[in-house]
Design a protein around this motif. Structure first.
Motif, PDB file in Angstrom:
ATOM      1  N   ILE A  85     -44.883 -12.978  19.445  1.00 18.18           N
ATOM      2  CA  ILE A  85     -44.757 -11.558  19.765  1.00 18.18           C
ATOM      3  C   ILE A  85     -43.641 -11.279  20.777  1.00 18.18           C
ATOM      4  N   PRO A  86     -43.605 -11.934  21.946  1.00 15.01           N
ATOM      5  CA  PRO A  86     -42.560 -11.603  22.924  1.00 15.01           C
ATOM      6  C   PRO A  86     -41.150 -11.915  22.443  1.00 15.01           C
ATOM      7  N   ASN A  87     -40.995 -12.965  21.642  1.00 12.50           N
ATOM      8  CA  ASN A  87     -39.675 -13.324  21.123  1.00 12.50           C
ATOM      9  C   ASN A  87     -39.279 -12.500  19.904  1.00 12.50           C
ATOM     10  N   ASP A  88     -40.173 -11.601  19.471  1.00 13.41           N
ATOM     11  CA  ASP A  88     -39.876 -10.668  18.390  1.00 13.41           C
ATOM     12  C   ASP A  88     -39.413 -11.387  17.124  1.00 13.41           C
ATOM     13  N   GLU A  89     -40.170 -12.417  16.750  1.00 12.32           N
ATOM     14  CA  GLU A  89     -39.819 -13.179  15.550  1.00 12.32           C
ATOM     15  C   GLU A  89     -41.062 -13.752  14.888  1.00 12.32           C
ATOM     16  N   GLN A  90     -40.899 -14.127  13.629  1.00 15.77           N
ATOM     17  CA  GLN A  90     -41.895 -14.901  12.907  1.00 15.77           C
ATOM     18  C   GLN A  90     -41.302 -16.258  12.576  1.00 15.77           C
ATOM     19  N   LEU A  91     -42.137 -17.278  12.607  1.00 14.49           N
ATOM     20  CA  LEU A  91     -41.726 -18.648  12.314  1.00 14.49           C
ATOM     21  C   LEU A  91     -42.470 -19.143  11.089  1.00 14.49           C
ATOM     22  N   PRO A 107     -35.425  -9.188  13.747  1.00 13.15           N
ATOM     23  CA  PRO A 107     -36.620  -8.872  14.538  1.00 13.15           C
ATOM     24  C   PRO A 107     -37.840  -8.660  13.646  1.00 13.15           C
ATOM     25  N   SER A 108     -38.988  -8.816  14.247  1.00 16.40           N
ATOM     26  CA  SER A 108     -40.240  -8.703  13.489  1.00 16.40           C
ATOM     27  C   SER A 108     -41.052  -7.485  13.899  1.00 16.40           C
TER      28      SER A 108
END
Length: 309
Positions: A85-91, A107-108
């Motif tokens: 969430i804080p890094n605004d990404e999905q892995l 961004p996610s």
């Protein structure tokens, strides 16, 4: 086993087994010493628990996220995706070689919960954009929900799909609107960013959205029972409401509605109560819950029997 006896056994095991403090210094890195089977950190508190495998360990798939949330397994692609969430990404972790792809989506929208519908499309709850979206097969994005009753959603959190009609059920506790770390902080004196925290249902055919419950202080993780006749919802409202219970609730699914809401279980273990978050039901109706915010001897995955034990 009644709850008092259960807690007594749990406390005893915490003192004499690998739940002792030394166990929490365990190194999960590839260079760590091999684990002696059976896995010592899967602790059985009740003989009804039959899911401990004798020849497999707990594995760490990845480290480096700031706040990992919303894991969802894609059966066809054989991959696991989740949100940071804080890094605004999905892995994405790929089963065939254990590879982890950064910025699978970036961004996610500060996404939190994810799942897949029965057409294989990914659904995501976006804190930052305060909406629920669907990623289509052609790469486009469809907004499924961003308002209710003319007001913005708070910050959708977790999401599931019912197989009978494809309906989408999600929670909206609002955490992503209370701080910039998980989304975009709304400058407001209330812990209800835009409206009362609630759980919603989206009709798969019409797209119509309905509020199905607002009895939880802050509804969080949710899951269906294996027969899809019950819906379990975590209430983490104690984070902001002192009077809120630390519990998982359960409801009967009555078509488009929820009925007969009641407490399924408390999150107390060994005299301490933390917060549940993500939950899932296995084929036997046990509820597996990610638990935390207490410390050693508590944080981890708790499994509750179908009757709440």
């Amino acid at each position: 086993m009644d709850r008092r006896a259960f807690l007594s056994v749990a406390g005893a095991l915490a003192a004499v087994t690998t739940m002792a403090p030394k166990a929490f210094a365990r190194n999960f890195e590839p260079s760590s010493e091999p684990v002696r089977y059976p896995e010592p950190d899967v602790v059985v508190l009740d003989k009804r628990f039959k899911y401990k495998l004798g020849n497999t360990p707990i594995l760490r798939l990845y480290r480096g996220t700031l706040w990992a949330e919303g894991p969802a397994w894609n059966t066809v692609g054989r991959y696991l995706l989740w949100s940071d969430i804080p890094n605004d990404e999905q892995l994405r972790w790929i089963e065939e070689d254990g590879h982890v792809s950064r910025r699978f989506r970036s961004p996610s929208g500060n996404s939190n919960g994810n799942t897949f519908d029965y057409q294989g499309r990914q659904l995501a709850c976006e804190h930052g954009n305060r909406r629920v979206v669907r990623y289509e097969h052609d790469g486009s994005v469809t907004v499924l929900a961003d308002k209710y009753d003319g007001k913005q959603l708070n910050a959708p959190n977790d999401i599931v799909v019912h197989p009978n009609d494809g309906s989408i059920w999600f929670t909206d506790p609002g955490y992503g609107a209370l701080m910039n770390y998980e989304g975009h902080r709304l400058k407001s004196a209330t812990v209800q960013p835009f409206q009362k925290e609630a759980t919603y249902r989206i009709d798969a055919q019409t797209g119509r959205m309905e509020k199905v419950d607002d009895s939880c202080f802050k509804p969080n993780g949710l899951c269906f029972s294996p027969d899809y006749r019950k819906l379990y919802i975590v209430d983490t409202g104690a984070s902001h409401y002192p009077e809120a219970p630390k519990a998982i609730r359960v409801y009967d699914v009555d078509g488009r509605r929820l009925a007969n809401g009641r407490e399924f279980c408390s999150t107390e273990l060994g005299g301490k109560a933390g917060f549940a978050d993500g939950i899932r039901a296995d084929e036997d109706g046990n509820i597996w819950a990610g638990m935390g915010w207490v410390g050693d001897g508590y944080d981890g995955v708790h499994i509750h029997a179908p009757n709440g034990d």
